[in-house]
Design a protein around this motif. Structure first.
Motif, PDB file in Angstrom:
ATOM      1  N   THR A   1       0.838  -1.207   0.000  1.00  0.00           N
ATOM      2  CA  THR A   1       0.000   0.000   0.000  1.00  0.00           C
ATOM      3  C   THR A   1       0.871   1.255   0.000  1.00  0.00           C
ATOM      4  OG1 THR A   1      -0.130  -0.108   2.410  1.00  0.00           O
ATOM      5  CG2 THR A   1      -1.952  -1.089   1.191  1.00  0.00           C
ATOM      6  N   ASP A   2       1.473   1.550  -1.154  1.00  0.00           N
ATOM      7  CA  ASP A   2       2.395   2.682  -1.258  1.00  0.00           C
ATOM      8  C   ASP A   2       1.734   3.987  -1.666  1.00  0.00           C
ATOM      9  OD1 ASP A   2       4.530   1.147  -0.475  1.00  0.00           O
ATOM     10  OD2 ASP A   2       5.479   1.059  -2.445  1.00  0.00           O
ATOM     11  N   ILE A   3       0.568   3.929  -2.336  1.00  0.00           N
ATOM     12  CA  ILE A   3      -0.033   5.145  -2.884  1.00  0.00           C
ATOM     13  C   ILE A   3      -1.492   5.250  -2.467  1.00  0.00           C
ATOM     14  CG2 ILE A   3      -0.619   6.379  -5.020  1.00  0.00           C
ATOM     15  CD1 ILE A   3       1.728   4.904  -6.349  1.00  0.00           C
ATOM     16  N   VAL A   4      -1.879   6.452  -2.082  1.00  0.00           N
ATOM     17  CA  VAL A   4      -3.285   6.759  -1.830  1.00  0.00           C
ATOM     18  C   VAL A   4      -3.744   7.683  -2.957  1.00  0.00           C
ATOM     19  CG1 VAL A   4      -2.699   8.685  -0.268  1.00  0.00           C
ATOM     20  CG2 VAL A   4      -4.966   7.619  -0.138  1.00  0.00           C
ATOM     21  N   GLN A   5      -4.911   7.388  -3.508  1.00  0.00           N
ATOM     22  CA  GLN A   5      -5.447   8.156  -4.643  1.00  0.00           C
ATOM     23  C   GLN A   5      -6.674   8.918  -4.162  1.00  0.00           C
ATOM     24  OE1 GLN A   5      -4.502   8.178  -8.170  1.00  0.00           O
ATOM     25  NE2 GLN A   5      -5.991   9.813  -8.247  1.00  0.00           N
ATOM     26  N   PHE A   6      -6.525  10.239  -4.026  1.00  0.00           N
ATOM     27  CA  PHE A   6      -7.674  11.078  -3.708  1.00  0.00           C
ATOM     28  C   PHE A   6      -8.382  11.343  -5.032  1.00  0.00           C
ATOM     29  CE2 PHE A   6      -4.557  11.791  -0.379  1.00  0.00           C
ATOM     30  CZ  PHE A   6      -5.320  11.482   0.735  1.00  0.00           C
ATOM     31  N   GLU A   7      -9.449  12.078  -5.044  1.00  0.00           N
ATOM     32  CA  GLU A   7     -10.260  12.266  -6.253  1.00  0.00           C
ATOM     33  C   GLU A   7      -9.432  12.392  -7.520  1.00  0.00           C
ATOM     34  OE1 GLU A   7     -13.199  15.324  -5.839  1.00  0.00           O
ATOM     35  OE2 GLU A   7     -13.748  14.590  -3.855  1.00  0.00           O
ATOM     36  N   ASP A   8      -8.550  13.367  -7.566  1.00  0.00           N
ATOM     37  CA  ASP A   8      -7.757  13.569  -8.782  1.00  0.00           C
ATOM     38  C   ASP A   8      -6.270  13.735  -8.474  1.00  0.00           C
ATOM     39  OD1 ASP A   8      -7.999  15.978  -7.497  1.00  0.00           O
ATOM     40  OD2 ASP A   8      -8.336  17.151  -9.301  1.00  0.00           O
ATOM     41  N   GLU A   9      -5.859  13.253  -7.303  1.00  0.00           N
ATOM     42  CA  GLU A   9      -4.488  13.464  -6.872  1.00  0.00           C
ATOM     43  C   GLU A   9      -3.953  12.223  -6.157  1.00  0.00           C
ATOM     44  OE1 GLU A   9      -2.106  17.073  -4.685  1.00  0.00           O
ATOM     45  OE2 GLU A   9      -4.215  16.797  -4.216  1.00  0.00           O
ATOM     46  N   ALA A  10      -2.826  11.724  -6.620  1.00  0.00           N
ATOM     47  CA  ALA A  10      -2.181  10.575  -5.978  1.00  0.00           C
ATOM     48  C   ALA A  10      -1.012  11.060  -5.139  1.00  0.00           C
ATOM     49  CB  ALA A  10      -1.704   9.591  -7.035  1.00  0.00           C
ATOM     50  N   PHE A  11      -0.764  10.346  -4.037  1.00  0.00           N
ATOM     51  CA  PHE A  11       0.349  10.699  -3.161  1.00  0.00           C
ATOM     52  C   PHE A  11       0.793   9.445  -2.422  1.00  0.00           C
ATOM     53  CE2 PHE A  11       2.538  13.097   0.238  1.00  0.00           C
ATOM     54  CZ  PHE A  11       3.176  14.051  -0.544  1.00  0.00           C
ATOM     55  N   LEU A  12       1.976   9.485  -1.854  1.00  0.00           N
ATOM     56  CA  LEU A  12       2.477   8.355  -1.086  1.00  0.00           C
ATOM     57  C   LEU A  12       1.699   8.198   0.219  1.00  0.00           C
ATOM     58  CD1 LEU A  12       6.319   9.000  -1.411  1.00  0.00           C
ATOM     59  CD2 LEU A  12       4.993   7.252  -2.602  1.00  0.00           C
ATOM     60  N   THR A  13       1.507   6.962   0.656  1.00  0.00           N
ATOM     61  CA  THR A  13       0.976   6.714   1.994  1.00  0.00           C
ATOM     62  C   THR A  13       2.137   6.870   2.981  1.00  0.00           C
ATOM     63  OG1 THR A  13       1.482   4.360   1.872  1.00  0.00           O
ATOM     64  CG2 THR A  13      -0.722   5.036   1.133  1.00  0.00           C
ATOM     65  N   VAL A  14       1.849   6.794   4.274  1.00  0.00           N
ATOM     66  CA  VAL A  14       2.916   6.850   5.275  1.00  0.00           C
ATOM     67  C   VAL A  14       3.895   5.703   5.039  1.00  0.00           C
ATOM     68  CG1 VAL A  14       3.441   6.576   7.733  1.00  0.00           C
ATOM     69  CG2 VAL A  14       1.554   8.060   7.031  1.00  0.00           C
ATOM     70  N   GLN A  15       3.361   4.496   4.795  1.00  0.00           N
ATOM     71  CA  GLN A  15       4.241   3.348   4.546  1.00  0.00           C
ATOM     72  C   GLN A  15       5.052   3.545   3.269  1.00  0.00           C
ATOM     73  OE1 GLN A  15       0.943   3.230   5.119  1.00  0.00           O
ATOM     74  NE2 GLN A  15       0.317   1.281   5.982  1.00  0.00           N
ATOM     75  N   GLY A  16       4.416   4.040   2.223  1.00  0.00           N
ATOM     76  CA  GLY A  16       5.110   4.290   0.957  1.00  0.00           C
ATOM     77  C   GLY A  16       6.217   5.317   1.113  1.00  0.00           C
ATOM     78  N   ALA A  17       5.933   6.367   1.879  1.00  0.00           N
ATOM     79  CA  ALA A  17       6.936   7.404   2.112  1.00  0.00           C
ATOM     80  C   ALA A  17       8.115   6.844   2.906  1.00  0.00           C
ATOM     81  CB  ALA A  17       6.314   8.589   2.832  1.00  0.00           C
ATOM     82  N   ASN A  18       7.828   6.022   3.897  1.00  0.00           N
ATOM     83  CA  ASN A  18       8.916   5.428   4.680  1.00  0.00           C
ATOM     84  C   ASN A  18       9.729   4.421   3.865  1.00  0.00           C
ATOM     85  OD1 ASN A  18       8.888   6.767   7.195  1.00  0.00           O
ATOM     86  ND2 ASN A  18       7.043   5.665   7.756  1.00  0.00           N
ATOM     87  N   ARG A  19       9.081   3.747   2.917  1.00  0.00           N
ATOM     88  CA  ARG A  19       9.795   2.789   2.062  1.00  0.00           C
ATOM     89  C   ARG A  19      10.682   3.480   1.028  1.00  0.00           C
ATOM     90  NH1 ARG A  19       5.968  -1.093   2.995  1.00  0.00           N
ATOM     91  NH2 ARG A  19       4.288  -0.226   1.764  1.00  0.00           N
TER      92      ARG A  19
END
Length: 159
Positions: free
Chosen positions: A53-71
């Motif tokens: 679970t590295d990426i969270v996808q909001f309506e029109d914007e993707a970003f790293l999750t906490v785990q993805g950012a730490n990885r």
């Protein structure tokens, strides 16, 4: 969190996603598989990169999750907090100016940012900047709204 559907992303979707993440965080993702997990009861979806679970996808914007950012270790859009702010940020509190020791000057109001602690550089939360990066340090006021943090439902989510 209830899974509504799962599907692999097309090559063009992956290319767009990787470019967006790199532009915002400085992280060049290089996964073999990208799978969209659409959630029925949340305002976001999750993108699994090689099953994580590295990426969270909001309506029109993707970003790293906490785990993805730490990885992956973001180099852009990072707000660093002192030891006194760790427990508050980890519990989902918004970030206040006195707790910030450093902020990326390229952050603009409304950007998604990673919130890291200064001692080890571990990411504690993801938030939305309420002011520009150069205005984040100071004596008072809320400057980052927390939207995902260590221990929340997204952090605990397992597919």
């Amino acid at each position: 969190m209830q899974i509504k559907s799962r599907h692999h992303l097309r090559a063009d979707e992956i290319e767009e996603l990787e470019a967006g993440i790199e532009a915002k965080t400085g992280v060049a993702l290089d996964g073999d598989t990208y799978e969209m997990v659409e959630l029925a009861d949340e305002p976001f979806d999750i993108v699994l990169v090689d099953g994580k679970t590295d990426i969270v996808q909001f309506e029109d914007e993707a970003f790293l999750t906490v785990q993805g950012a730490n990885r992956h270790g973001p180099t852009k859009g990072v707000v660093t907090v002192d030891a006194g702010a760790i427990s508050f940020v980890s519990d989902g509190a918004d970030v206040m100016r006195p707790g910030i020791v450093e902020a990326d000057d390229d952050v603009t109001e409304g950007d998604l940012v990673t919130i890291a602690e200064e001692t080890h550089g571990k990411v504690l939360a993801i938030g939305r900047a309420l002011v520009d990066g150069e205005e984040m340090t100071g004596d008072s006021g809320k400057v980052v709204e927390s939207i995902h943090h260590v221990g929340d439902d997204l952090f605990e989510f397992v597919v």
